[in-house]
Design a protein around this motif. Structure first.
Motif, mmCIF file in Angstrom:
data_model
loop_
_atom_site.group_PDB
_atom_site.id
_atom_site.type_symbol
_atom_site.label_atom_id
_atom_site.label_comp_id
_atom_site.label_asym_id
_atom_site.label_seq_id
_atom_site.Cartn_x
_atom_site.Cartn_y
_atom_site.Cartn_z
ATOM 1 N N VAL A 1 0.882 -1.168 0.000
ATOM 2 C CA VAL A 1 0.000 0.000 0.000
ATOM 3 C C VAL A 1 0.917 1.216 0.000
ATOM 4 O O VAL A 1 1.808 1.299 0.864
ATOM 5 C CB VAL A 1 -0.919 0.019 1.248
ATOM 6 N N ASN A 2 0.718 2.109 -0.945
ATOM 7 C CA ASN A 2 1.618 3.272 -1.089
ATOM 8 C C ASN A 2 3.095 2.850 -1.062
ATOM 9 O O ASN A 2 3.896 3.426 -0.321
ATOM 10 C CB ASN A 2 1.385 4.306 0.026
ATOM 11 N N THR B 1 -6.144 -5.012 5.750
ATOM 12 C CA THR B 1 -5.554 -4.961 4.405
ATOM 13 C C THR B 1 -5.887 -6.244 3.651
ATOM 14 O O THR B 1 -6.227 -6.207 2.457
ATOM 15 C CB THR B 1 -4.027 -4.768 4.497
ATOM 16 N N SER C 1 -10.014 -3.801 -3.315
ATOM 17 C CA SER C 1 -9.861 -2.359 -3.136
ATOM 18 C C SER C 1 -8.730 -1.812 -4.014
ATOM 19 O O SER C 1 -7.641 -2.403 -4.083
ATOM 20 C CB SER C 1 -9.552 -2.082 -1.660
ATOM 21 N N GLU D 1 -6.878 0.599 -3.445
ATOM 22 C CA GLU D 1 -5.758 1.090 -2.619
ATOM 23 C C GLU D 1 -4.582 0.123 -2.581
ATOM 24 O O GLU D 1 -3.455 0.529 -2.347
ATOM 25 C CB GLU D 1 -6.196 1.147 -1.140
#
Ligand code: ATP
Ligand code: MG
Length: 246
Positions: free
Chosen positions: A14-15, A45, A53, A55
């Motif tokens: 994530v990121n 997560t 998702s 993300e």
């Protein structure tokens, strides 16, 4: 038998930050599977990843649902297949009437329009089962709802959308003991009317698992599965905490 959900060696970031570090797990039709683990171990997560998702980024591994590879499918397509995620923190959506939202979600899930009268009767049955007043669905989606009402709103969606896999992310948190019992009873009721539905229950606490007895328990730590077993694992956590799992 082909598992309903089969996750193999899943690595997620994530990121650009690696969060899940090689997760493998199976859920079979009709099973109740619990995922437990300390704060920040990656449980939510994992739930978001199964739901698709945007993300999360899949760096490696696959997610199969009923034997089909869904790793690249988006949220809407996964919902149509019958995957449902009840969020840890359900969002408040001020401009969206709950009844309208539920009808649209129903139509998207089953890929067909439903007429007002038929939907009204489905909805009133579901409200009755949850002991909710019809004014509940006249409000805006989760807007100004108490913590307990938000969880009930998620369970109401679950009752109407009859998923094949229901992921309940900390559905027990923030509930008083009576609400917890009532949510657990609703899930039990739902499983009775839809025995093929599998539930993935993410929780910190053993309390909800007194009502919904898991067939299998996974312990997550630092983005991987550190133990797999049955209800006895829950008792170990109660006695020793998560420290005894490496
Ligand atoms: N959008 C994000 N950006 C950066 N880090 C993130 C993001 N989302 C999650 N993380 C990190 O990933 C890790 C796992 O978070 P996650 O929410 O999955 O844990 P959890 O097991 O559900 O925790 P909790 O029990 O507190 O709900 C945490 O360290 C968190 O800070
Ligand atoms: Mg979480």
């Amino acid at each position: 038998m082909t598992p309903l959900l089969e996750i193999s060696n899943l690595r997620i970031s994530v990121n650009d930050k690696p969060i899940l570090n090689g997760i493998s797990l199976n859920v079979h039709q009709g099973q109740i599977v619990a995922i437990m683990g300390p704060n920040g171990s990656g449980k939510s997560t994992l739930a978001k990843t199964i739901m698709g998702s945007p993300e999360v980024k899949v760096d490696q591994g696959t997610i199969l649902f009923e034997g089909e590879n869904i790793t690249e499918l988006d949220v809407t397509d996964r919902a149509k297949l019958g995957i449902f995620l009840a969020f840890q923190y359900p969002q408040e959506i001020p401009g969206v009437n709950m009844r309208y939202f539920l009808k649209s979600a129903y139509e998207a899930r089953f890929g067909k329009k439903i007429d007002q009268l038929e939907f009204k009767s489905l909805l009133s049955d579901a409200l009755k089962k949850l002991d909710l007043d019809s004014s509940f669905v006249q409000r805006n989606l989760n807007y100004g709802f108490s913590g307990g009402e938000k969880k009930k709103s998620e369970i109401l969606q679950l009752l109407l959308l009859k998923p094949k896999l229901a992921i309940l992310d900390e559905t027990d948190s923030g509930l008083d003991i009576d609400s917890l019992k009532s949510v657990a009873q609703s899930v039990t009721l739902l499983k009775q009317s839809n025995p093929e539905m599998a539930c993935l229950i993410i929780t910190h606490y053993e309390r909800i698992l007194e009502y919904l007895i898991p067939d299998k328990v996974y312990i997550m730590k630092n983005g991987y599965i550190s133990a797999e077993g049955d209800i006895n694992l829950v008792n170990q956590i109660l006695e020793h905490g998560y420290a005894c799992f490496s």
